[in-house]
Write an enzyme that holds these catalytic residues in place. Structure first.
Site, mmCIF file in Angstrom:
data_model
loop_
_atom_site.group_PDB
_atom_site.id
_atom_site.type_symbol
_atom_site.label_atom_id
_atom_site.label_comp_id
_atom_site.label_asym_id
_atom_site.label_seq_id
_atom_site.Cartn_x
_atom_site.Cartn_y
_atom_site.Cartn_z
ATOM 1 N N LYS A 94 0.874 -1.172 0.000
ATOM 2 C CA LYS A 94 0.000 0.000 0.000
ATOM 3 C C LYS A 94 0.911 1.223 0.000
ATOM 4 C CE LYS A 94 -4.304 0.708 2.408
ATOM 5 N NZ LYS A 94 -4.921 0.660 3.725
HETATM 6 C C1 E4P Z 1 -8.414 0.623 3.442
HETATM 7 O O1 E4P Z 1 -7.475 0.264 2.748
HETATM 8 C C2 E4P Z 1 -8.485 1.961 4.043
HETATM 9 O O2 E4P Z 1 -7.333 2.238 4.765
HETATM 10 C C3 E4P Z 1 -9.691 2.071 4.937
HETATM 11 O O3 E4P Z 1 -10.834 1.579 4.258
HETATM 12 C C4 E4P Z 1 -9.897 3.479 5.453
HETATM 13 O O4 E4P Z 1 -11.073 3.499 6.220
HETATM 14 P P1 E4P Z 1 -11.362 4.679 7.244
HETATM 15 O O5 E4P Z 1 -11.562 5.950 6.465
HETATM 16 O O6 E4P Z 1 -12.614 4.250 7.942
HETATM 17 O O7 E4P Z 1 -10.181 4.781 8.158
#
Ligand code: E4P
Length: 218
Positions: free
Chosen positions: A83
């Site tokens: 990521k």
């Molecule tokens: C996934 O890869 C993301 O980091 C996640 O869905 C972010 O979610 P949030 O905005 O609830 O932290």
């Protein structure tokens, strides 16, 4: 639309993956911080349970350090998906890793312009954060619709739209309508999708009627 689980909770991952409901996992530093587990150990454990992409995020801001972090994470398992943040250095990392045959998830995408560049950098996934746009009064799903439309104009784009930051079932349904390829959802949201009050009511009625028959299947 496929589902990834947005969690580092092994019990949830095991239970939902066993039923075939989960095709991958996304983690983020905040999830790891909350769980208190060792990051690399947990990613290794998740990769043993789920054969699909498991997103592990690099944390440094600069390319060189990100790349060293990515090398460590990539060594954990073949299905580790790096990521990378939607920054210049993140895109640079994306290009390097994709050229090496790794999967990359470009995260923290909040605009169509960013999604276009993620695709240009060869990202396997781009993660538009729907819920965080909703949080500031924008319509997060409009971004998914726009990215879908833009990506569909160019047959060379292979980047998959990974709808992220989904906290409620209607957001997931809207993401599917928008044509997202994948939705990453917290376990609680996936479980909510299973249930419906009329399912419960119907089941109670069938159970009561079955009892009246006095029969047993076994
Ligand atoms: C996934 O890869 C993301 O980091 C996640 O869905 C972010 O979610 P949030 O905005 O609830 O932290």
């Amino acid at each position: 639309m496929k589902f990834f689980l947005d969690t580092a909770d092994l019990n949830d991952i095991r239970e939902l993956a066993d039923v075939g409901l989960v095709h991958g996992v996304t983690t983020k530093p905040s999830i790891i911080a909350k769980s208190g587990v060792d990051f690399k150990t947990r990613i290794a454990e998740i990769c043993k349970v789920v054969a699909g992409p498991v997103s592990a995020e690099v944390t440094a801001p600069d390319y060189d350090t990100m790349r060293r972090e990515a090398d460590v994470l990539c060594a954990i398992a073949d299905n580790v998906t790096i990521k990378a943040p939607m920054t210049f250095d993140g895109l640079k990392l994306c290009r390097t890793l994709v050229d090496q045959g790794r999967m990359v998830n470009v995260t923290l995408c909040f605009s169509s312009a960013q999604a276009l560049l993620a695709a240009s950098a060869g990202a396997t996934f781009v993660s538009p954060f729907v819920g965080r746009l909703d949080d500031i009064g924008e319509v997060g799903n409009d971004l998914l619709i726009d990215i879908r439309h833009i990506y569909d104009q160019d047959p060379d784009i292979e980047t998959l739209i990974l709808a992220s930051s989904l906290r409620q079932v209607p957001q997931v349904i809207d993401a599917a309508r928008a044509g997202a390829d994948v939705a990453t959802v917290p376990p609680a949201v996936l479980r909510q999708m299973i249930g419906h009050p009329l399912t419960d009511k119907g089941l109670a009625a069938f159970t009561a009627d079955w009892a009246k028959t006095g029969q047993s299947i076994l």
